[in-house]
Design a protein around this motif. Structure first.
Motif, short mmCIF file in Angstrom:
data_model
loop_
_atom_site.label_atom_id
_atom_site.label_comp_id
_atom_site.label_asym_id
_atom_site.label_seq_id
_atom_site.Cartn_x
_atom_site.Cartn_y
_atom_site.Cartn_z
N THR A 1 106.86 32.55 140.88
CA THR A 1 107.76 31.40 140.71
C THR A 1 107.11 30.39 139.76
O THR A 1 107.76 29.88 138.83
N GLY A 2 105.84 30.10 139.99
CA GLY A 2 105.12 29.15 139.13
C GLY A 2 105.02 29.64 137.70
O GLY A 2 105.17 28.85 136.76
N LEU A 3 104.77 30.93 137.52
CA LEU A 3 104.70 31.49 136.16
C LEU A 3 106.04 31.33 135.44
O LEU A 3 106.07 30.95 134.27
N CYS A 4 107.13 31.62 136.14
CA CYS A 4 108.46 31.46 135.52
C CYS A 4 108.70 30.01 135.13
O CYS A 4 109.23 29.74 134.04
N GLU A 5 108.30 29.07 135.99
CA GLU A 5 108.48 27.65 135.68
C GLU A 5 107.68 27.24 134.45
O GLU A 5 108.07 26.32 133.74
N LEU A 6 106.57 27.94 134.18
CA LEU A 6 105.75 27.65 133.01
C LEU A 6 106.21 28.41 131.76
O LEU A 6 105.64 28.25 130.69
N LEU B 1 90.82 29.91 130.37
CA LEU B 1 90.74 29.73 131.82
C LEU B 1 89.30 29.85 132.32
O LEU B 1 88.89 29.09 133.20
N ILE B 2 88.55 30.78 131.78
CA ILE B 2 87.14 30.92 132.18
C ILE B 2 86.34 29.70 131.73
O ILE B 2 85.60 29.11 132.51
N ARG B 3 86.50 29.33 130.48
CA ARG B 3 85.71 28.24 129.90
C ARG B 3 86.04 26.88 130.52
O ARG B 3 85.15 26.11 130.87
N GLU B 4 87.31 26.58 130.66
CA GLU B 4 87.74 25.25 131.08
C GLU B 4 87.95 25.09 132.59
O GLU B 4 87.90 23.98 133.11
N HIS B 5 88.24 26.21 133.29
CA HIS B 5 88.60 26.10 134.71
C HIS B 5 87.81 27.03 135.62
O HIS B 5 88.00 26.98 136.84
N GLY B 6 86.97 27.90 135.05
CA GLY B 6 86.19 28.82 135.87
C GLY B 6 87.04 29.84 136.61
O GLY B 6 86.66 30.32 137.67
N ILE B 7 88.19 30.18 136.03
CA ILE B 7 89.12 31.12 136.65
C ILE B 7 89.16 32.39 135.80
O ILE B 7 89.38 32.33 134.59
N GLN B 8 88.98 33.55 136.45
CA GLN B 8 88.97 34.83 135.74
C GLN B 8 90.26 35.59 136.00
O GLN B 8 90.58 35.91 137.14
N GLU C 1 96.78 29.64 148.73
CA GLU C 1 97.67 28.79 147.95
C GLU C 1 96.90 27.90 147.00
O GLU C 1 97.33 27.66 145.87
N GLU C 2 95.75 27.41 147.44
CA GLU C 2 94.94 26.53 146.60
C GLU C 2 94.49 27.23 145.32
O GLU C 2 94.53 26.65 144.24
N LEU C 3 94.08 28.48 145.43
CA LEU C 3 93.66 29.23 144.24
C LEU C 3 94.84 29.53 143.32
O LEU C 3 94.71 29.45 142.10
N ILE C 4 95.97 29.88 143.91
CA ILE C 4 97.17 30.13 143.10
C ILE C 4 97.55 28.85 142.36
O ILE C 4 97.81 28.87 141.15
N ASP C 5 97.53 27.73 143.05
CA ASP C 5 97.88 26.45 142.42
C ASP C 5 96.87 26.05 141.35
O ASP C 5 97.25 25.49 140.31
N ALA C 6 95.59 26.34 141.57
CA ALA C 6 94.56 26.05 140.56
C ALA C 6 94.80 26.88 139.30
O ALA C 6 94.66 26.38 138.18
N LEU C 7 95.15 28.15 139.48
CA LEU C 7 95.46 29.00 138.33
C LEU C 7 96.66 28.46 137.57
O LEU C 7 96.63 28.35 136.34
N LEU C 8 97.72 28.11 138.29
CA LEU C 8 98.91 27.57 137.64
C LEU C 8 98.60 26.27 136.90
O LEU C 8 99.09 26.04 135.80
N ALA C 9 97.74 25.43 137.49
CA ALA C 9 97.34 24.19 136.82
C ALA C 9 96.54 24.51 135.56
O ALA C 9 96.72 23.85 134.52
N GLY C 10 95.68 25.51 135.61
CA GLY C 10 94.93 25.91 134.43
C GLY C 10 95.84 26.43 133.33
O GLY C 10 95.64 26.12 132.15
N LEU C 11 96.83 27.22 133.70
CA LEU C 11 97.79 27.72 132.72
C LEU C 11 98.61 26.57 132.13
O LEU C 11 98.87 26.53 130.93
N ARG C 12 99.01 25.62 132.97
CA ARG C 12 99.75 24.44 132.50
C ARG C 12 98.89 23.66 131.50
O ARG C 12 99.38 23.22 130.46
#
Length: 109
Positions: free
Chosen positions: A23-28, A61-68, A92-103
């Motif tokens: 859902t978050g990916l579609c919103e982005l 994502l790796i460089r700026e947010h530490g997400i792989q 949920e927290e990790l999913i939201d952190a990824l979506l924030a990184g993508l945003r």
């Protein structure tokens, strides 16, 4: 962990997290490549926007947010991102952190 939690509960959690992510990916503007019915509840593949590559997103994502996450294979290598979301540490927290990184990535484009 699965034994204590119960397999049914773990599978329901995977499905819930997949829905939250997709859902978050579609919103982005990063729609999943496959429908929910055709996708595993532990892996999501999404299209990247025109004018960028999955490699740019993965490196950001790796460089700026530490997400792989990772890119696609073969002809889709730089056209899709692949996101694994299974295991007891994904929530949920990790999913939201990824979506924030993508945003964040998309806002800089």
């Amino acid at each position: 962990a699965i034994v204590a939690e119960g397999l049914e509960a773990r599978l329901a959690n995977y499905a819930r997290l997949a829905t939250r992510l997709r859902t978050g990916l579609c919103e982005l503007g990063l729609p999943p490549v496959m429908s929910d019915a055709d996708s595993a509840p532990v892996l999501t593949t999404a299209w990247v926007p025109e004018g960028t590559t999955s490699t740019e997103i993965v490196e950001f994502l790796i460089r700026e947010h530490g997400i792989q996450i990772t890119h696609g294979f073969g002809a889709l290598r730089d056209r899709v991102i692949r996101i694994g979301h299974m295991g007891s540490v994904v929530d949920e927290e990790l999913i939201d952190a990824l979506l924030a990184g993508l945003r964040d990535f998309l806002s800089r484009q």
